[in-house]
Design an enzyme around this catalytic site. Structure first.
Site, PDB file in Angstrom:
ATOM      1  N   GLU A   1       0.804  -1.230   0.000  1.00  0.00           N
ATOM      2  CA  GLU A   1       0.000   0.000   0.000  1.00  0.00           C
ATOM      3  C   GLU A   1       0.836   1.279   0.000  1.00  0.00           C
ATOM      4  O   GLU A   1       0.715   2.115   0.913  1.00  0.00           O
ATOM      5  CB  GLU A   1      -0.945   0.011   1.202  1.00  0.00           C
TER       6      GLU A   1
ATOM      7  N   GLU B   1      -5.413  -8.738   0.756  1.00  0.00           N
ATOM      8  CA  GLU B   1      -6.091  -8.427   2.026  1.00  0.00           C
ATOM      9  C   GLU B   1      -7.556  -8.147   1.740  1.00  0.00           C
ATOM     10  O   GLU B   1      -7.888  -7.458   0.775  1.00  0.00           O
ATOM     11  CB  GLU B   1      -5.525  -7.148   2.699  1.00  0.00           C
TER      12      GLU B   1
HETATM   13  C1  BGP Z   1      -4.421  -2.191   5.425  1.00  0.00           C
HETATM   14  C2  BGP Z   1      -3.004  -2.409   5.896  1.00  0.00           C
HETATM   15  C3  BGP Z   1      -2.888  -3.293   7.093  1.00  0.00           C
HETATM   16  C4  BGP Z   1      -4.050  -3.337   8.036  1.00  0.00           C
HETATM   17  C5  BGP Z   1      -5.416  -3.216   7.360  1.00  0.00           C
HETATM   18  C6  BGP Z   1      -6.581  -2.957   8.274  1.00  0.00           C
HETATM   19  O1  BGP Z   1      -4.539  -0.908   4.916  1.00  0.00           O
HETATM   20  O2  BGP Z   1      -2.185  -2.941   4.890  1.00  0.00           O
HETATM   21  O3  BGP Z   1      -1.653  -3.008   7.670  1.00  0.00           O
HETATM   22  O4  BGP Z   1      -3.840  -2.657   9.177  1.00  0.00           O
HETATM   23  O5  BGP Z   1      -5.414  -2.228   6.372  1.00  0.00           O
HETATM   24  O6  BGP Z   1      -6.731  -1.604   8.529  1.00  0.00           O
HETATM   25  P1  BGP Z   1      -6.698  -0.981   9.973  1.00  0.00           P
HETATM   26  O7  BGP Z   1      -5.649  -1.701  10.707  1.00  0.00           O
HETATM   27  O8  BGP Z   1      -6.351   0.448   9.772  1.00  0.00           O
HETATM   28  O9  BGP Z   1      -8.062  -1.173  10.531  1.00  0.00           O
END
Ligand code: BGP
Length: 465
Positions: free
Chosen positions: A168, A369
């Site tokens: 990201e 993800e």
């Molecule tokens: C993505 C990232 C992760 C993770 C996930 C969930 O953007 O790659 O690192 O954290 O989101 O988001 P958050 O943790 O902000 O709820």
């Protein structure tokens, strides 16, 4: 759509975490920007919980990976922390304990029958490189990253066959340079645009080294993980459509195009030039980007972006911001995950699949993800002590159905990874929202499989549902 969803052969059923969010800082000699931020401003993190212990993966990786095998996962993504593997950033001298840890982790993963997918940067720039050089604003830091990448390839590419340069990268730009959710929370559009170029360059330079070292000849693949947020205009009206196109170019295509086509979106470059914020680059650098595109793409998908033409007054005091060209649109009736504040719209996965197929050479890709962060999951614990996260199972099923439809229509998707195997540390949100197949008791570090963990085991066994 059919009623049974059986996925292609050898499909990846896996899950992703990252070094900084799971390992804890044990034995790490350097600080990342997040480590540093927590040290100086712990109160901005939910419950004042930082990355110091996280999910204790540094100490419990053996037991943890065995649990992942238990729930049927056949692949697993994490990241190598630059601040753990490297002792001296300038020379890329190695940290012996870091080498030992990542070697063991990779071996253990393979021993448990899971394909390791290894990322080199997951928001975890060493703070020293920010303080000394301005971090990703600096081309010297780009070269130091390439040295680190080279070390990682030398050490692990005999066993790691799937590499990811950045997770990201646009989030670094949004968090650190535009919307103030990564340290040091700058608001500086011009720097943001330079960093956009530098991160693309760093990815391509790492890919170049990877191929020069012959890693590709030994069957290894390299790519990037992008969080794609398809932009949907409020209406078919030209102005809304144009605003949505700009948002797509800035937030998605600014990395997707260079990574796959080797060039930046023309309209975006035109805007940067006209607005006096164009990045600095050389012809040679542009050629590196052109000639070192990715083998595989990872797509993180959580939410769409809804856009309308700019109607609010643009705040000139902030200098140049992409928001000059669009407003976010709160679509009435949209379905929300209230804990994370993100819209739930599974249809986007299909749109992404078709976009990759039609406009990006149908490159091999996977969902790297997808997930649902929920607060207060203790209230769903049943008499057997198991979190009954039916909402999460439904969320996954809905998304998988749209992914299936995209695959049925020819999109070249080879896997589905969720975020995340074991509840892990979520940056400023710390442990507020839980995403895992496996629950973590933060006090005791006890890990317990949730209902979704039992569910994925069946899905993986049957290659579908
Ligand atoms: C993505 C990232 C992760 C993770 C996930 C969930 O953007 O790659 O690192 O954290 O989101 O988001 P958050 O943790 O902000 O709820």
């Amino acid at each position: 759509m059919s009623e049974k969803y059986i996925f292609p052969e050898n499909f990846w059923w896996g899950s992703a975490t990252s070094g900084p969010q799971s390992e804890g800082r044990f034995n790490k000699k350097h600080k990342s920007v997040f480590d540093h931020w927590f040290d100086i401003e712990p109160e901005v993190f939910w419950g004042k919980v930082g990355p110091n212990i996280a999910s204790n993966f540094y100490n419990s990786y053996k037991e943890d990976l065995a649990m992942l095998k238990d729930i049927g996962l056949n692949s697993f993504r994490t990241s190598i922390q630059w601040t753990r593997l490297i002792k001296d950033f300038e020379t890329a001298e190695l940290d012996e304990d870091g080498v030992r840890f990542y070697n063991d982790l990779i071996d253990e993963c393979i021993k448990n029958g899971m394909t390791p997918v290894i990322v080199l940067h997951h928001f975890d720039l060493p703070i020293e490189l920010y303080d000394k050089y301005g971090g990703w604003e600096s081309k010297h830091v780009v070269d130091l990253f390439v040295k680190f990448a080279e070390r990682a390839f030398q050490l692990f590419s005999d066993r790691v066959k799937h590499w990811i340069t950045f997770n990201e990268p646009i989030v670094v730009i949004e968090g650190q340079y535009l919307y103030q959710f990564h340290y040091p929370k700058l608001v500086d559009g011009k720097k943001a645009v330079q960093v956009m170029f530098n991160l693309n360059l760093a990815s391509s330079k790492a890919i170049k080294v990877f191929r020069e070292m012959g890693c590709d000849k030994e069957g290894a693949k390299i790519g990037i993980v992008l969080n794609l947020t398809p932009s949907y205009p409020r209406s078919e009206n030209d102005e809304d459509v144009k605003a949505a196109k700009f948002a797509d170019d800035f937030f998605n295509n600014s990395f997707l195009d260079p990574a796959i086509k080797g060039s930046f979106p023309k309209n975006l470059i035109k805007v940067f030039q006209e607005d006096g914020v164009m990045f600095e680059f050389t012809k040679e650098e542009m050629e590196i980007i052109e000639n070192n595109t990715i083998d595989i793409l990872g797509v993180n998908y959580y939410q769409p972006r809804r856009i309308k033409v700019k109607e609010s007054k643009y705040d000139e005091s902030k200098g140049w911001m992409p928001d000059k060209y669009f407003d976010n649109y709160e679509m009435p009736g949209r379905r929300m995950n209230p804990y994370r504040g993100w819209e739930i719209y599974p249809e986007s996965i299909y749109d992404i699949a078709i976009n990759i197929k039609d406009n990006y050479n149908n490159i091999p890709w996977y969902i790297s993800e997808n997930g649902m962060g929920v607060e207060g999951e203790e209230k769903y614990i049943n008499a057997d002590g198991i979190v009954e996260d039916n909402y999460r199972i439904e969320f996954f099923q809905e998304h998988l159905k749209y992914l299936y439809k995209g695959i049925e229509e020819g999109s070249n998707c080879f896997g589905y990874h969720t975020w995340t195997p074991i509840d892990c540390w979520s940056w400023m949100n710390a442990y507020k929202n839980r995403y895992g197949y496996i629950a973590l008791d933060l006090e005791t570090q006890k890990k317990t499989i949730k209902k979704s963990g039992q569910w994925i085991k069946e899905v993986s066994k049957n290659n579908g549902f």
